[in-house]
Design a protein around this motif. Structure first.
Motif, PDB file in Angstrom:
ATOM      1  N   CYS A 207       5.973   4.133 -11.174  1.00 54.38           N
ATOM      2  CA  CYS A 207       5.431   2.479 -11.712  1.00 54.38           C
ATOM      3  C   CYS A 207       5.082   3.279 -13.150  1.00 54.38           C
ATOM      4  CB  CYS A 207       4.509   2.066 -11.230  1.00 54.38           C
ATOM      5  SG  CYS A 207       5.459   1.322 -10.188  1.00 54.38           S
ATOM      6  N   PHE A 208       3.963   4.328 -13.179  1.00 54.82           N
ATOM      7  CA  PHE A 208       3.120   5.718 -14.518  1.00 54.82           C
ATOM      8  C   PHE A 208       4.366   6.493 -14.927  1.00 54.82           C
ATOM      9  CE2 PHE A 208       1.040   2.310 -11.971  1.00 54.82           C
ATOM     10  CZ  PHE A 208       0.122   1.445 -12.707  1.00 54.82           C
ATOM     11  N   THR A 209       3.408   7.186 -15.923  1.00 57.61           N
ATOM     12  CA  THR A 209       3.368   8.156 -16.928  1.00 57.61           C
ATOM     13  C   THR A 209       3.095   9.397 -15.790  1.00 57.61           C
ATOM     14  OG1 THR A 209       2.790   7.957 -18.879  1.00 57.61           O
ATOM     15  CG2 THR A 209       5.016   7.432 -18.552  1.00 57.61           C
ATOM     16  N   SER A 210       3.049  10.770 -16.090  1.00 55.93           N
ATOM     17  CA  SER A 210       2.304  11.266 -15.416  1.00 55.93           C
ATOM     18  C   SER A 210       0.621  11.165 -17.054  1.00 55.93           C
ATOM     19  CB  SER A 210       2.614  12.691 -15.552  1.00 55.93           C
ATOM     20  OG  SER A 210       2.855  12.929 -16.803  1.00 55.93           O
ATOM     21  N   ASP A 211       0.721  10.853 -17.926  1.00 53.24           N
ATOM     22  CA  ASP A 211      -0.116  10.687 -18.785  1.00 53.24           C
ATOM     23  C   ASP A 211      -0.880   9.601 -19.216  1.00 53.24           C
ATOM     24  OD1 ASP A 211       1.848   9.707 -20.516  1.00 53.24           O
ATOM     25  OD2 ASP A 211       0.987  11.326 -21.748  1.00 53.24           O
ATOM     26  N   ALA A 212      -0.759   8.584 -18.178  1.00 57.11           N
ATOM     27  CA  ALA A 212      -1.061   6.901 -18.420  1.00 57.11           C
ATOM     28  C   ALA A 212      -2.815   7.169 -18.087  1.00 57.11           C
ATOM     29  CB  ALA A 212      -0.625   6.471 -17.559  1.00 57.11           C
ATOM     30  N   ASP A 213      -2.604   5.827 -19.209  1.00 61.59           N
ATOM     31  CA  ASP A 213      -4.404   5.567 -19.907  1.00 61.59           C
ATOM     32  C   ASP A 213      -4.444   4.041 -19.224  1.00 61.59           C
ATOM     33  OD1 ASP A 213      -6.905   5.305 -20.953  1.00 61.59           O
ATOM     34  OD2 ASP A 213      -6.119   5.209 -22.689  1.00 61.59           O
ATOM     35  N   LEU A 214      -5.437   4.525 -17.774  1.00 65.32           N
ATOM     36  CA  LEU A 214      -5.146   3.240 -16.736  1.00 65.32           C
ATOM     37  C   LEU A 214      -6.617   2.597 -16.773  1.00 65.32           C
ATOM     38  CD1 LEU A 214      -2.836   4.521 -14.364  1.00 65.32           C
ATOM     39  CD2 LEU A 214      -2.564   2.926 -16.233  1.00 65.32           C
ATOM     40  N   SER A 215      -6.753   1.639 -18.044  1.00 62.56           N
ATOM     41  CA  SER A 215      -8.686   0.906 -17.841  1.00 62.56           C
ATOM     42  C   SER A 215      -7.690  -0.489 -16.545  1.00 62.56           C
ATOM     43  CB  SER A 215      -8.522   0.982 -18.935  1.00 62.56           C
ATOM     44  OG  SER A 215     -10.296  -0.611 -18.893  1.00 62.56           O
ATOM     45  N   TYR A 216      -8.934  -0.461 -15.672  1.00 61.01           N
ATOM     46  CA  TYR A 216      -8.804  -1.443 -14.521  1.00 61.01           C
ATOM     47  C   TYR A 216     -10.744  -2.152 -14.540  1.00 61.01           C
ATOM     48  CZ  TYR A 216      -4.292  -0.924 -12.668  1.00 61.01           C
ATOM     49  OH  TYR A 216      -2.940  -0.667 -12.698  1.00 61.01           O
ATOM     50  N   LEU A 217     -10.549  -4.173 -14.197  1.00 59.63           N
ATOM     51  CA  LEU A 217     -11.815  -4.030 -13.995  1.00 59.63           C
ATOM     52  C   LEU A 217     -12.111  -4.038 -15.059  1.00 59.63           C
ATOM     53  CD1 LEU A 217     -12.473  -3.106 -10.535  1.00 59.63           C
ATOM     54  CD2 LEU A 217     -11.389  -5.243 -11.078  1.00 59.63           C
TER      55      LEU A 217
ATOM     56  N   ASP B 221      -0.384   9.417 -11.047  1.00 62.14           N
ATOM     57  CA  ASP B 221      -0.781   9.798 -10.094  1.00 62.14           C
ATOM     58  C   ASP B 221      -2.499   9.883  -9.357  1.00 62.14           C
ATOM     59  OD1 ASP B 221       1.272  11.460  -9.765  1.00 62.14           O
ATOM     60  OD2 ASP B 221       0.621  13.252  -9.914  1.00 62.14           O
ATOM     61  N   ALA B 222      -3.360   9.892 -10.650  1.00 66.51           N
ATOM     62  CA  ALA B 222      -5.200   9.915 -11.001  1.00 66.51           C
ATOM     63  C   ALA B 222      -5.094   8.336 -10.042  1.00 66.51           C
ATOM     64  CB  ALA B 222      -5.603   9.616 -11.713  1.00 66.51           C
ATOM     65  N   PHE B 223      -4.285   6.727 -10.130  1.00 67.21           N
ATOM     66  CA  PHE B 223      -4.405   5.804 -10.044  1.00 67.21           C
ATOM     67  C   PHE B 223      -3.798   5.751  -9.003  1.00 67.21           C
ATOM     68  CE2 PHE B 223      -2.640   1.646  -9.582  1.00 67.21           C
ATOM     69  CZ  PHE B 223      -3.311   0.918  -9.206  1.00 67.21           C
ATOM     70  N   ALA B 224      -2.683   6.153  -8.388  1.00 66.50           N
ATOM     71  CA  ALA B 224      -1.819   6.200  -6.886  1.00 66.50           C
ATOM     72  C   ALA B 224      -3.211   6.723  -5.903  1.00 66.50           C
ATOM     73  CB  ALA B 224      -0.953   7.213  -6.742  1.00 66.50           C
ATOM     74  N   ASP B 225      -3.154   7.769  -6.232  1.00 62.11           N
ATOM     75  CA  ASP B 225      -4.142   8.767  -4.729  1.00 62.11           C
ATOM     76  C   ASP B 225      -5.520   7.712  -4.762  1.00 62.11           C
ATOM     77  OD1 ASP B 225      -2.304  10.514  -5.099  1.00 62.11           O
ATOM     78  OD2 ASP B 225      -3.784  11.730  -6.736  1.00 62.11           O
ATOM     79  N   SER B 226      -6.099   7.062  -5.928  1.00 58.99           N
ATOM     80  CA  SER B 226      -7.019   5.991  -5.070  1.00 58.99           C
ATOM     81  C   SER B 226      -6.146   4.845  -4.932  1.00 58.99           C
ATOM     82  CB  SER B 226      -7.552   5.519  -6.832  1.00 58.99           C
ATOM     83  OG  SER B 226      -7.074   4.852  -7.432  1.00 58.99           O
ATOM     84  N   LEU B 227      -5.490   4.202  -4.703  1.00 61.48           N
ATOM     85  CA  LEU B 227      -5.117   2.759  -4.347  1.00 61.48           C
ATOM     86  C   LEU B 227      -5.411   2.854  -2.889  1.00 61.48           C
ATOM     87  CD1 LEU B 227      -3.223   0.764  -4.776  1.00 61.48           C
ATOM     88  CD2 LEU B 227      -0.853   2.155  -3.256  1.00 61.48           C
ATOM     89  N   LEU B 228      -5.427   3.693  -1.852  1.00 62.80           N
ATOM     90  CA  LEU B 228      -5.455   3.420  -0.202  1.00 62.80           C
ATOM     91  C   LEU B 228      -6.882   3.326  -0.083  1.00 62.80           C
ATOM     92  CD1 LEU B 228      -3.558   5.797   1.556  1.00 62.80           C
ATOM     93  CD2 LEU B 228      -2.707   3.253   1.672  1.00 62.80           C
ATOM     94  N   ALA B 229      -7.821   3.732  -0.471  1.00 59.18           N
ATOM     95  CA  ALA B 229      -9.262   3.703  -0.785  1.00 59.18           C
ATOM     96  C   ALA B 229     -10.063   2.528  -1.554  1.00 59.18           C
ATOM     97  CB  ALA B 229     -10.315   4.960  -1.924  1.00 59.18           C
TER      98      ALA B 229
ATOM     99  N   ARG C 253       0.946  -1.610  -0.058  1.00 61.99           N
ATOM    100  CA  ARG C 253      -0.114   0.038   0.262  1.00 61.99           C
ATOM    101  C   ARG C 253       0.918   1.455   0.324  1.00 61.99           C
ATOM    102  NH1 ARG C 253      -3.085  -4.148   2.905  1.00 61.99           N
ATOM    103  NH2 ARG C 253      -5.484  -3.841   2.529  1.00 61.99           N
ATOM    104  N   ASP C 254       2.030   1.587  -0.759  1.00 60.58           N
ATOM    105  CA  ASP C 254       2.920   2.666  -0.717  1.00 60.58           C
ATOM    106  C   ASP C 254       2.003   3.048  -2.080  1.00 60.58           C
ATOM    107  OD1 ASP C 254       5.034   3.957  -1.236  1.00 60.58           O
ATOM    108  OD2 ASP C 254       6.593   2.071  -0.285  1.00 60.58           O
ATOM    109  N   VAL C 255       2.012   4.044  -1.652  1.00 55.81           N
ATOM    110  CA  VAL C 255       1.517   5.705  -3.074  1.00 55.81           C
ATOM    111  C   VAL C 255       2.583   6.123  -3.358  1.00 55.81           C
ATOM    112  CG1 VAL C 255       0.125   6.953  -3.495  1.00 55.81           C
ATOM    113  CG2 VAL C 255      -1.119   5.708  -1.503  1.00 55.81           C
ATOM    114  N   GLU C 256       3.304   6.072  -3.106  1.00 61.27           N
ATOM    115  CA  GLU C 256       4.813   6.818  -4.006  1.00 61.27           C
ATOM    116  C   GLU C 256       4.960   6.201  -4.593  1.00 61.27           C
ATOM    117  OE1 GLU C 256       4.934  10.438  -3.755  1.00 61.27           O
ATOM    118  OE2 GLU C 256       3.030  10.287  -1.859  1.00 61.27           O
TER     119      GLU C 256
END
Length: 163
Positions: free
Chosen positions: A45-55, A65-73, A37-40
């Motif tokens: 691992c990702f570029t600042s403009d990464a296009d990430l599709s999950y589930l 950053d958007a993905f990392a910021d959602s990690l803990l929740a 659960r290491d947000v930093e």
């Protein structure tokens, strides 16, 4: 960053081999960051403009950053977790690369005293940056899931603690 160009057998590694090792490092860093659960670390691992599709597209993130910021929740419902990588294939083409892999997530569901095991096909695109290889696009598509009750951890034949 210092890079050795010889392997344990003393032969010179090709640039393709060096790049594949570096990309595998990003994949391992991602799994470690998820499990700890290491947000930093996840951000790295990702570029600042990464296009990430999950589930299978149910969750979408633009930028690491958007993905990392959602990690803990996203991980809050789970106790212990473990992400393991298998069936990995990496191809490198100059300044870009692709990886196709399975990631198996084993997660203890806190509310239900059960273990959830999910198999996910992950297809990534990578971009070489000034800081190394980073994920620039990801498709995360679950293909298998099952749940089992948790059990007490036991060590057969050991009944008391020795200090």
């Amino acid at each position: 960053m210092s890079t050795s160009t010889s392997d344990i057998h003393g032969r010179n590694l090709t640039q393709d081999e060096i790049d594949k090792i570096a990309i595998r490092g990003v994949i391992d860093r991602y799994a470690y960051a998820m499990d700890r659960r290491d947000v930093e670390l996840m951000r790295s691992c990702f570029t600042s403009d990464a296009d990430l599709s999950y589930l299978s597209g149910l969750r979408r993130y633009v930028g690491g950053d958007a993905f990392a910021d959602s990690l803990l929740a996203n991980l809050e419902p789970f106790g212990a977790i473990n992400h393991s990588v298998s069936s990995l294939n990496i191809t490198v083409d100059g300044e870009t690369a692709q990886a196709d892999m399975h990631i198996f997530a084993t997660m203890v569901v806190k509310a239900d005293a059960k273990v959830l095991i999910r198999g996910v096909r992950v297809t990534d695109e990578y971009r070489r940056t000034d800081t190394g290889w980073l994920v620039s696009k990801r498709k995360h598509e679950p293909f298998l899931q099952y749940e089992v009750p948790t059990a007490t951890i036991a060590f057969p034949g050991i009944t008391e603690r020795q200090d």
